[in-house]
Write a protein that holds these residues in place. Sequence first.
Motif, PDB file in Angstrom:
ATOM      1  N   TRP A  11       0.903  -1.278  -0.069  1.00  0.00           N
ATOM      2  CA  TRP A  11       0.025   0.042  -0.041  1.00  0.00           C
ATOM      3  C   TRP A  11       1.065   1.108  -0.051  1.00  0.00           C
ATOM      4  O   TRP A  11       1.809   1.248   0.850  1.00  0.00           O
ATOM      5  N   MET A  12       0.598   2.343  -0.756  1.00  0.00           N
ATOM      6  CA  MET A  12       1.479   3.435  -0.920  1.00  0.00           C
ATOM      7  C   MET A  12       0.461   4.726  -1.028  1.00  0.00           C
ATOM      8  O   MET A  12      -0.155   4.667  -2.129  1.00  0.00           O
ATOM      9  N   PRO A  13       0.819   5.583  -0.225  1.00  0.00           N
ATOM     10  CA  PRO A  13       0.164   7.047  -0.351  1.00  0.00           C
ATOM     11  C   PRO A  13       0.834   7.965  -1.259  1.00  0.00           C
ATOM     12  O   PRO A  13       2.248   7.930  -0.989  1.00  0.00           O
ATOM     13  N   LEU A  14       0.329   8.933  -2.111  1.00  0.00           N
ATOM     14  CA  LEU A  14       1.224   9.555  -3.035  1.00  0.00           C
ATOM     15  C   LEU A  14       0.437  10.861  -3.048  1.00  0.00           C
ATOM     16  O   LEU A  14      -0.769  10.916  -3.126  1.00  0.00           O
ATOM     17  N   ARG A  15       1.278  11.901  -3.091  1.00  0.00           N
ATOM     18  CA  ARG A  15       0.838  13.398  -3.118  1.00  0.00           C
ATOM     19  C   ARG A  15       1.261  13.609  -4.711  1.00  0.00           C
ATOM     20  O   ARG A  15       2.517  13.653  -5.077  1.00  0.00           O
ATOM     21  N   ILE A  16       0.081  13.932  -5.533  1.00  0.00           N
ATOM     22  CA  ILE A  16       0.489  14.326  -7.178  1.00  0.00           C
ATOM     23  C   ILE A  16       0.497  15.622  -7.289  1.00  0.00           C
ATOM     24  O   ILE A  16      -0.836  16.295  -7.063  1.00  0.00           O
ATOM     25  N   PHE A  17       1.263  16.409  -7.769  1.00  0.00           N
ATOM     26  CA  PHE A  17       1.173  17.875  -8.073  1.00  0.00           C
ATOM     27  C   PHE A  17       1.933  18.365  -9.415  1.00  0.00           C
ATOM     28  O   PHE A  17       1.903  19.284  -9.759  1.00  0.00           O
ATOM     29  N   GLU A  18       2.699  17.293 -10.073  1.00  0.00           N
ATOM     30  CA  GLU A  18       3.422  17.713 -10.905  1.00  0.00           C
ATOM     31  C   GLU A  18       2.357  17.448 -12.460  1.00  0.00           C
ATOM     32  O   GLU A  18       1.501  16.578 -12.376  1.00  0.00           O
ATOM     33  N   VAL A  19       2.473  18.370 -13.362  1.00  0.00           N
ATOM     34  CA  VAL A  19       1.534  18.318 -14.494  1.00  0.00           C
ATOM     35  C   VAL A  19       1.635  17.129 -14.994  1.00  0.00           C
ATOM     36  O   VAL A  19       0.677  16.465 -15.308  1.00  0.00           O
ATOM     37  N   ARG A  20       3.008  16.364 -15.279  1.00  0.00           N
ATOM     38  CA  ARG A  20       2.873  15.212 -15.842  1.00  0.00           C
ATOM     39  C   ARG A  20       2.126  14.041 -15.377  1.00  0.00           C
ATOM     40  O   ARG A  20       1.759  13.077 -15.774  1.00  0.00           O
ATOM     41  N   TYR A  21       2.265  14.028 -14.030  1.00  0.00           N
ATOM     42  CA  TYR A  21       1.416  12.953 -13.065  1.00  0.00           C
ATOM     43  C   TYR A  21       0.280  13.437 -12.969  1.00  0.00           C
ATOM     44  O   TYR A  21      -0.811  12.523 -12.642  1.00  0.00           O
ATOM     45  N   LEU A  22      -0.299  14.688 -12.837  1.00  0.00           N
ATOM     46  CA  LEU A  22      -1.661  14.807 -12.700  1.00  0.00           C
ATOM     47  C   LEU A  22      -2.414  14.602 -13.990  1.00  0.00           C
ATOM     48  O   LEU A  22      -3.382  14.031 -13.827  1.00  0.00           O
ATOM     49  N   ASP A  23      -1.927  14.653 -15.203  1.00  0.00           N
ATOM     50  CA  ASP A  23      -2.219  14.243 -16.465  1.00  0.00           C
ATOM     51  C   ASP A  23      -2.726  12.735 -16.159  1.00  0.00           C
ATOM     52  O   ASP A  23      -3.564  12.116 -16.716  1.00  0.00           O
ATOM     53  N   MET A  24      -1.411  12.003 -15.738  1.00  0.00           N
ATOM     54  CA  MET A  24      -1.689  10.419 -15.715  1.00  0.00           C
ATOM     55  C   MET A  24      -2.507  10.036 -15.036  1.00  0.00           C
ATOM     56  O   MET A  24      -3.162   9.079 -15.192  1.00  0.00           O
ATOM     57  N   ILE A  25      -2.769  10.639 -13.642  1.00  0.00           N
ATOM     58  CA  ILE A  25      -3.213  10.047 -12.733  1.00  0.00           C
ATOM     59  C   ILE A  25      -4.879  10.167 -13.201  1.00  0.00           C
ATOM     60  O   ILE A  25      -5.844   9.468 -12.851  1.00  0.00           O
ATOM     61  N   ASN A  26      -5.230  11.435 -13.628  1.00  0.00           N
ATOM     62  CA  ASN A  26      -6.549  11.707 -14.059  1.00  0.00           C
ATOM     63  C   ASN A  26      -7.050  10.713 -15.014  1.00  0.00           C
ATOM     64  O   ASN A  26      -8.364  10.461 -15.302  1.00  0.00           O
ATOM     65  N   GLN A 152      -1.596  -3.479   5.445  1.00  0.00           N
ATOM     66  CA  GLN A 152      -3.038  -3.050   5.389  1.00  0.00           C
ATOM     67  C   GLN A 152      -3.624  -4.584   4.911  1.00  0.00           C
ATOM     68  O   GLN A 152      -2.963  -5.203   4.377  1.00  0.00           O
ATOM     69  N   PRO A 153      -4.967  -4.584   5.488  1.00  0.00           N
ATOM     70  CA  PRO A 153      -5.659  -5.951   5.046  1.00  0.00           C
ATOM     71  C   PRO A 153      -5.717  -5.998   3.470  1.00  0.00           C
ATOM     72  O   PRO A 153      -5.967  -4.972   3.003  1.00  0.00           O
TER      73      PRO A 153
END
Length: 205
Positions: A11-26, A152-153
């Motif tokens: 399990w991994m939490p991530l903060r996405i704020f770079e344009v390249r990754y905002l685009d990818m995650i969306n 995490q379970p």
Amino acid sequence: PLGTVLFPDGWMPLRIFEVRYLDMINRCIKAGAPFGVVCLTEGSEVRRIDPDAPTGFAREAFHPVGTLARIDQVERPQAGLILIRCRGQQRFHIRSSQQLPHGLWMGDVTLDTPEPRVPVPEHLASARDALRRVLDNLHERDPGTMNDLPLQPPYHWDDSGWVANRWAELLPLPAELKQRLMVLDNPLLRLELVSDLLDRMGVER
């Protein structure tokens, strides 16, 4: 590319704020698709300017084996910021990769066969039992933090690979060593190596 290693079922939490990754995650959220996590061998998680580089940005390089990440939770606390929680799935091997102009990496990959479950043998049961005690102690100390733990379970206490992976995430190991453990195809060998690390680090079992 990250400075750490995502293990299958991890399990991994991530903060996405770079344009390249905002685009990818969306795009991943819209399609219900996973993305790949690979461990950096050179460069940083945030794209850095390098005037001397041909592209104008610092070089980024990463290991050829990574893990698919499924997005489980999404929060959008403000414009230009996405908080996600993701879980590791299958490992993959990169056949080829290219970096798009805005910095996002795209890869042609081969998915590994899901790892078989191998029961924890008696001589390694102490590693499993110690992991259970760690979880129990954390729960007793502060039940409110359980949702933020990397452990995490669902829990698979009699699966050698699962136990080894969870220890590898919890222990303060260099990313290079975590990567070597993650790519091992033999889950029993991985747990044996983790057990040796626990002994060297003086973890009570």
